[in-house]
Scaffold this active site. Sequence first.
Site, PDB file in Angstrom:
ATOM      1  N   HIS A   1     -38.887-118.187 -33.002  1.00 16.07           N
ATOM      2  CA  HIS A   1     -39.799-118.421 -31.886  1.00 16.07           C
ATOM      3  C   HIS A   1     -40.707-119.616 -32.116  1.00 16.07           C
ATOM      4  CE1 HIS A   1     -39.272-114.001 -30.361  1.00 16.07           C
ATOM      5  NE2 HIS A   1     -38.159-114.720 -30.336  1.00 16.07           N
TER       6      HIS A   1
ATOM      7  N   HIS B   1     -27.704-115.240 -32.357  1.00 15.82           N
ATOM      8  CA  HIS B   1     -27.142-114.159 -31.558  1.00 15.82           C
ATOM      9  C   HIS B   1     -25.693-113.865 -31.927  1.00 15.82           C
ATOM     10  CE1 HIS B   1     -30.253-113.690 -28.148  1.00 15.82           C
ATOM     11  NE2 HIS B   1     -30.841-114.162 -29.236  1.00 15.82           N
TER      12      HIS B   1
END
Length: 699
Positions: free
Chosen positions: A265, A103
């Site tokens: 993920h 991020h």
Amino acid sequence: TMAFLLLLVASSASAGCPYLATTTTTTEEALSKPSLSLSSTPSSLSTLEQKQAQHAAYVDATRNTDWDAVRQDIDEFLTTSQDDAWPADFGNYGPLFVRLAWHNAGSYRTSDGRGGVDGARQRFDPERSWDDNTNLDKARTLLFSVKEKHPEVSWGDLIVLTGSRAIQSMGGPEVQFCAGRIDDDDGSDSLLLGPSTEQEQYAPCALNGTCQEPLGSTTIGLIYLNPQGPLGVPDSYGSSLDIRDSFGRMSMNDSETVALIGGGHTFGKAHGACPEGAGPSPRDDPLNAWPGLCGSGKGVDTFTSGIEGAWTTKPTTWDNEYFENLLTYDWRSHSGPGGAWQWRVNPGGNDGPPLPSPLAPTVDGTGTPQATMMMTSDVALTTDDLYRSIVREFADSLPAFETAFAAAWYKLVTRDMGPVFRCGNRGKQQNSQAPPPPQDFQHYLEPVEAVNYEEADVVDALTSQVFTSALRGGEGESAVSAVVKLAYACASTFRYTDYLGGCNGARIRFEPAKSWKANGYGEVVTRGLAVLSPVKDQFDISWADLVVLAGGVALEVASKGQVAIPFCPGRSDDISGDALKWLEPPVVGDVGETVDELKEFIQRTGVSYRDYVALLGARRSLGPATTPFYGDYTSDTATLDNGYFQDLLANTYIQVIALNDGDAVQYKAEDADLYAQSIDIMLKSDPELLALAQTYAAD
């Protein structure tokens, strides 16, 4: 002329005279040193000069850093849960720090080079309060214990190395590390990412979730796109379009996109324990940000995205189960416990027998195992044919997935740093994770060992053969004007936001840059190269060196010997112009362009307003406008002086249709045969630029 020298030298994203490999210092050291001092006081340094000086100081400060020791401290930290502060999911902070690194880096965008992890601006608003960064304040607080042990290491480097080590510690592929990020003092360089007043002026988005370039994401406050689906609607095919759009704005192709989503993920889980939410952001409550309104607010009660669940049954183990689950099960959307749209296994199956949902452990290891889930943006990878074929490839071959992910991750966290020479840990003995060889996204140019020409001989040829007559076929434009335009066009492609561009490589010779509107649709490059070709044929000199050297000599000739411009040799030539594909100037002089747009463009180049106005004056002083515009800017186009500024300020201008193009609008002085574009008029209308124009007109 000093401003022009800064542009020609510093636009390499390097410094000093960095090109030659056979200097008295190593190439790495030369590329890290500050540029030539062109300012009398430190306060007058341009952004580019400041960044170069800071990078040089950081490389020096970390010269003896034992990066393997830093890595060992990170490894121990990742598996030591601090339950009272913020407990580690599944007893491992690895997934949290993969998210932290991603991020930070994922805010990068190609449109203007802004964003990315260099600067570590997620520590500041606006990025620290983005919805997508919920609870990452806890990650940074936890990581401070490692920062204290290695204070010389920047936050940016530490965040990236921790994320990379987290991947490897959980069994993932080896991901290499480029050190050299310097930390910003505030979040000002992220204001244009939004949300902010500056972003609303520069890149307004009428409906958040449908944002277009230059913004990098479809949704301000999210890294890429809404994981629940477009505008929060669980439309998996529509989500696939958003994925390709937003990842494409960040220079990721389909394979890189699928590898990154799947790799990220593979680890951890999403948090949406209840619908009450995370609470106020750091902007709203800096001393108690995101306390969590579900129970204890942490552990099993954590709220981050509002989506709840893990993607795989082993959330701290690297494998390709994520892709297998996407293809094996029939996924159906529903509103999860956090009130967000997410997807669960349809127990009735699809075309085969019923398949129960895979189960993941709870984050604290107690209680009933939790059914795995997918986001709309995950299921989207199965609804697009190209994405689905890549999902199938990675489900069938873990090695293929590992290879693709390792390369994509390195690109993700490194692409905003510029040339590989900015990696401060290249060739260091105390580092088993040195950066890999130069990658395609770094647009590497081989360093020149030694030049095969004498500078004095080239200068003599330029002055005796080129700058003695007008350019034939150029509507009276002088060779001096043609060469100065070419040199400026070549060097001014540089932007400090991601250190792309500059004249090294002479990529201006190729498309797309050659035919940019700012370059007269090819006129500037074609004329300039034609003027210099006879000299190029006489010497074994790169086009890049010749263009820069000739630009300096042209300015010396135009100044009638009043200035001398040093030359830094050793540039090499590229074989294509691909490295410039995102660097077209957004402001070219069209009516309708704004001062805000011009100032943003100046800021991304790294030069000061003072330098930019001087550069503009030098170009305007020497020759006519470039197609599609027409006419002279000043009464004397043969001399480098301040006549341009005097003429500009002394005249009143009205809009006229450019003679070269019936669709182009420019300005003409009412009482003189002088012309201008919108950029020139901004020097009269904006108080900051006007003050500089007045300074130069008077002196």
